[in-house]
Enzyme design. Structure first.
Site, short mmCIF file in Angstrom:
data_model
loop_
_atom_site.label_atom_id
_atom_site.label_comp_id
_atom_site.label_asym_id
_atom_site.label_seq_id
_atom_site.Cartn_x
_atom_site.Cartn_y
_atom_site.Cartn_z
N ARG A 3 55.13 -0.97 -38.73
CA ARG A 3 56.31 -1.28 -37.46
C ARG A 3 57.33 -2.30 -38.84
NH1 ARG A 3 53.30 1.73 -35.01
NH2 ARG A 3 52.97 1.82 -33.04
N SER A 54 57.42 -1.14 -26.70
CA SER A 54 56.33 -2.27 -26.44
C SER A 54 57.79 -3.64 -27.30
CB SER A 54 55.44 -2.18 -27.98
OG SER A 54 54.72 -0.66 -27.70
N GLU A 81 59.41 -6.56 -31.76
CA GLU A 81 59.05 -5.80 -32.12
C GLU A 81 60.96 -5.24 -31.64
OE1 GLU A 81 56.17 -2.53 -31.90
OE2 GLU A 81 58.41 -1.21 -31.09
P1 FAD Z 1 68.15 1.71 -32.27
O1 FAD Z 1 67.22 1.70 -30.80
O2 FAD Z 1 69.42 2.30 -31.73
O3 FAD Z 1 68.32 0.88 -33.14
C1 FAD Z 1 66.91 0.24 -33.65
C2 FAD Z 1 67.37 -0.57 -34.99
O4 FAD Z 1 67.78 0.09 -36.21
C3 FAD Z 1 68.55 -1.21 -34.44
O5 FAD Z 1 68.73 -2.18 -35.68
C4 FAD Z 1 70.03 -0.56 -35.57
O6 FAD Z 1 71.34 -0.81 -36.19
C5 FAD Z 1 68.91 0.66 -36.76
N1 FAD Z 1 69.67 1.88 -37.13
C6 FAD Z 1 69.79 2.66 -36.10
N2 FAD Z 1 70.43 3.81 -35.99
C7 FAD Z 1 70.94 3.51 -37.99
C8 FAD Z 1 70.58 4.32 -38.75
N3 FAD Z 1 71.72 5.67 -38.89
N4 FAD Z 1 71.13 4.08 -40.26
C9 FAD Z 1 70.61 2.60 -40.50
N5 FAD Z 1 70.08 1.60 -39.25
C10 FAD Z 1 69.86 2.47 -38.41
N6 FAD Z 1 58.78 3.19 -31.89
C11 FAD Z 1 57.29 3.29 -32.12
O7 FAD Z 1 57.50 2.66 -33.41
N7 FAD Z 1 56.12 3.70 -31.60
C12 FAD Z 1 56.36 4.65 -30.43
O8 FAD Z 1 55.42 5.06 -29.75
C13 FAD Z 1 57.45 4.34 -29.38
N8 FAD Z 1 57.51 4.27 -28.58
C14 FAD Z 1 58.45 3.90 -27.03
C15 FAD Z 1 58.45 4.21 -25.66
C16 FAD Z 1 59.65 3.82 -25.14
C17 FAD Z 1 59.46 3.76 -23.77
C18 FAD Z 1 60.99 2.97 -25.15
C19 FAD Z 1 62.35 2.75 -24.67
C20 FAD Z 1 60.70 2.92 -27.00
C21 FAD Z 1 60.16 3.45 -27.97
N9 FAD Z 1 59.35 3.31 -28.61
C22 FAD Z 1 58.64 2.99 -30.16
C23 FAD Z 1 60.41 1.83 -29.62
C24 FAD Z 1 61.77 2.99 -30.38
O9 FAD Z 1 62.09 4.23 -29.26
C25 FAD Z 1 62.14 3.59 -31.43
O10 FAD Z 1 62.03 2.41 -32.54
C26 FAD Z 1 62.92 4.82 -32.33
O11 FAD Z 1 63.03 5.06 -33.31
C27 FAD Z 1 64.12 3.37 -31.69
O12 FAD Z 1 65.86 4.72 -32.44
P2 FAD Z 1 66.41 4.88 -31.19
O13 FAD Z 1 67.75 5.53 -32.20
O14 FAD Z 1 66.66 3.89 -30.38
O15 FAD Z 1 67.55 3.22 -32.88
P1 NAP Z 2 46.35 2.34 -26.71
O1 NAP Z 2 46.05 3.45 -26.57
O2 NAP Z 2 46.33 1.57 -25.34
O3 NAP Z 2 46.08 0.79 -27.13
C1 NAP Z 2 46.36 0.10 -27.41
C2 NAP Z 2 46.30 -0.79 -28.57
O4 NAP Z 2 45.26 -0.45 -29.33
C3 NAP Z 2 47.38 0.45 -29.27
O5 NAP Z 2 48.33 -0.59 -29.75
C4 NAP Z 2 47.20 0.78 -30.50
O6 NAP Z 2 47.43 0.13 -31.63
C5 NAP Z 2 45.42 0.40 -30.91
N1 NAP Z 2 44.76 1.02 -30.78
C6 NAP Z 2 44.37 1.85 -30.19
N2 NAP Z 2 43.04 2.83 -29.85
C7 NAP Z 2 43.16 1.91 -31.77
C8 NAP Z 2 42.31 3.03 -33.15
N3 NAP Z 2 41.42 3.76 -32.73
N4 NAP Z 2 42.28 2.37 -34.21
C9 NAP Z 2 43.26 1.12 -34.27
N5 NAP Z 2 44.16 1.26 -33.28
C10 NAP Z 2 43.76 1.56 -32.44
O7 NAP Z 2 47.78 2.38 -26.53
P2 NAP Z 2 49.63 2.32 -25.58
O8 NAP Z 2 50.15 1.46 -25.54
O9 NAP Z 2 48.73 3.14 -24.83
O10 NAP Z 2 49.69 3.26 -27.02
C11 NAP Z 2 49.50 4.00 -27.74
C12 NAP Z 2 50.00 4.49 -28.63
O11 NAP Z 2 51.84 4.35 -29.17
C13 NAP Z 2 50.23 3.30 -29.77
O12 NAP Z 2 50.01 3.90 -30.84
C14 NAP Z 2 51.42 2.63 -29.61
O13 NAP Z 2 51.93 1.91 -30.77
C15 NAP Z 2 52.10 3.71 -29.45
N6 NAP Z 2 53.07 3.07 -28.34
C16 NAP Z 2 54.65 2.27 -29.06
C17 NAP Z 2 55.40 1.88 -28.49
C18 NAP Z 2 56.32 0.97 -28.79
O14 NAP Z 2 57.66 1.09 -28.85
N7 NAP Z 2 56.22 0.78 -30.36
C19 NAP Z 2 55.81 2.09 -26.83
C20 NAP Z 2 54.46 2.56 -26.82
C21 NAP Z 2 53.69 3.71 -27.67
P3 NAP Z 2 48.89 0.57 -32.57
O15 NAP Z 2 49.72 -0.01 -31.53
O16 NAP Z 2 48.76 0.00 -33.49
O17 NAP Z 2 49.05 1.93 -32.80
#
Ligand code: FAD
Ligand code: NAP
Length: 339
Positions: free
Chosen positions: A166, A239, A335
């Protein structure tokens, strides 16, 4: 002049938490020329410029005394195709999930595990988005960014982006690089990643014995729809905390005290703890203070029940951080990007 500048715009529709703060100026960029015009305007007015995509990884804690530029550039093109492997380039403003679906519809695999993540293509490299064992670094083929300091375009290779968990170079050099378009290396030959969380089990439940990349995408969409709140219904930024990496010694001590602790040993010897497990074990799941709360099904997700301010959500996050540190000696890192 094509850029439409608006003064005093509420950002409530532009952040997935639904926090109601105002931007001093707001505009949407639909081309590189719009981006350059916005930068020139901000420089002339001596205003900071904040670029956003879908606003799904933001926590806005105060009014924004800046020009907020929302990326609305569109376009997906095939850069190369050797019959098996393709390189696809997408503009920063392309919405992420529809882009993933469009690649799968063409028979190109690689992005299926990243289905249903909100946001835009241009923000995806910022935190090297990841889910279900795949991160964009695994399929990354380069990006083009505008250097806001020099005004020049710069190409970034995989190594130059310094992707981590991340994390990326762009997250640390906040505000310097404006990502214009991103390239992905995809393939007609499917190398599926099914060993993470409940993906394989969900496919079995769905009666799929020989899954395709599209099946994996559908399975992941169904899991995510059940577990995660839809920001259109309940404000959230996914998250709120990263999963902490701790020493094997600390993980061992915690496991003795808490046998149910969820932990994943990493190749470098550290141990990744599930932040959601720590927060739930500390009793925060479903907690609510005014309109700021912890989701009742997923304790890693902070939610806005309606009128929570960014400051109230931040205060709740800090309470949780302090409690987790006190109980488990583990520091939770937020995050979302705070403004
Ligand atoms: P924004 O929120 O608009 O911006 C995020 C950051 O990036 C800000 O600092 C902004 O200034 C910068 N930015 C945006 N666009 C640009 C650009 N073109 N150039 C330079 N900087 C820029 N994240 C995960 O990694 N995994 C997941 O599974 C995941 N699941 C999610 C589920 C939900 C329900 C929600 C609400 C969020 C989730 N996220 C997840 C977080 C988020 O969706 C991601 O980080 C996504 O990439 C953010 O994109 P955005 O366009 O909304 O960025
Ligand atoms: P989950 O399946 O309930 O698992 C809980 C955590 O355990 C996750 O955060 C994941 O880490 C870790 N995990 C699960 N299986 C694993 C494996 N085999 N090896 C290593 N780590 C493992 O998680 P969840 O919340 O439903 O999310 C599912 C996936 O979507 C995850 O990868 C999560 O990161 C991603 N997600 C991200 C966001 C966001 O906003 N960043 C939001 C929703 C979901 P990791 O997170 O490191 O993968």
């Amino acid at each position: 002049m094509t850029l439409q500048l608006q003064a005093g715009v509420s950002l409530k529709p532009y952040n997935s938490f639904g926090v109601d703060v105002r931007a001093q100026w707001f505009a949407e960029a639909h081309s590189d020329a719009d981006v350059r015009e916005a930068l020139a305007y901000a420089a002339r007015q001596q205003l900071p410029l904040l670029v956003i995509g879908g606003g799904s990884n933001l926590l806005l804690t105060a009014e924004i005394p800046a020009l907020v530029l929302r990326m609305g550039t569109r376009g997906i093109r095939l850069v190369s195709d050797d019959g098996v492997n393709v390189v696809i380039e997408a503009e920063a403003g392309e919405p992420w999930h529809p882009f993933v679906l469009s690649t799968l519809a063409q028979g190109w695999s690689g992005l299926e595990n990243l289905s249903l993540i909100p946001g835009t293509v241009g923000a995806a490299p910022m935190q090297n988005i990841g889910a279900y064992g795949v991160e964009i670094k695994d399929v990354f083929a380069g990006l083009t960014a505008l250097d806001r300091e020099s005004g020049e375009l710069r190409e970034f290779s995989l190594e130059e982006c310094r992707f981590g968990y991340r994390d990326s170079l762009f997250k640390h050099a906040a505000g310097r690089w404006l990502i214009l378009r991103v390239r992905f290396a995809l393939s007609r030959v499917e190398h599926l990643h099914l060993g993470y969380g409940p993906v394989a089990q969900r496919l079995t439940e769905q009666g799929v014995s020989q899954p395709s990349a599209r099946d994996v995408s559908r399975a992941i969409c169904s899991i995510r729809s059940e577990k995660l709140p839809d920001p259109a219904v309940l404000g959230n930024a996914g998250s709120f905390f990263k999963n902490p990496l701790v020493s094997a010694a600390l993980a061992g001590e915690l496991k003795l005290a808490h046998p149910g602790l969820v932990s994943y040993p990493q190749p470098d010897g550290q141990v990744k703890l599930a932040a959601g497990w720590l927060i739930e074990a500390a009793g925060w799941k479903g907690f609510r203070d005014g309109d700021a709360g912890v989701h009742r099904l997923q304790s890693l997700v902070l939610v806005n029940y309606g009128a929570a301010s960014g400051g109230q959500l931040l205060a709740l996050a800090r309470r949780i951080q302090a409690d987790i540190l006190q109980r488990f000696c583990v520091e939770l890192e937020m995050e979302p990007n705070l403004y």
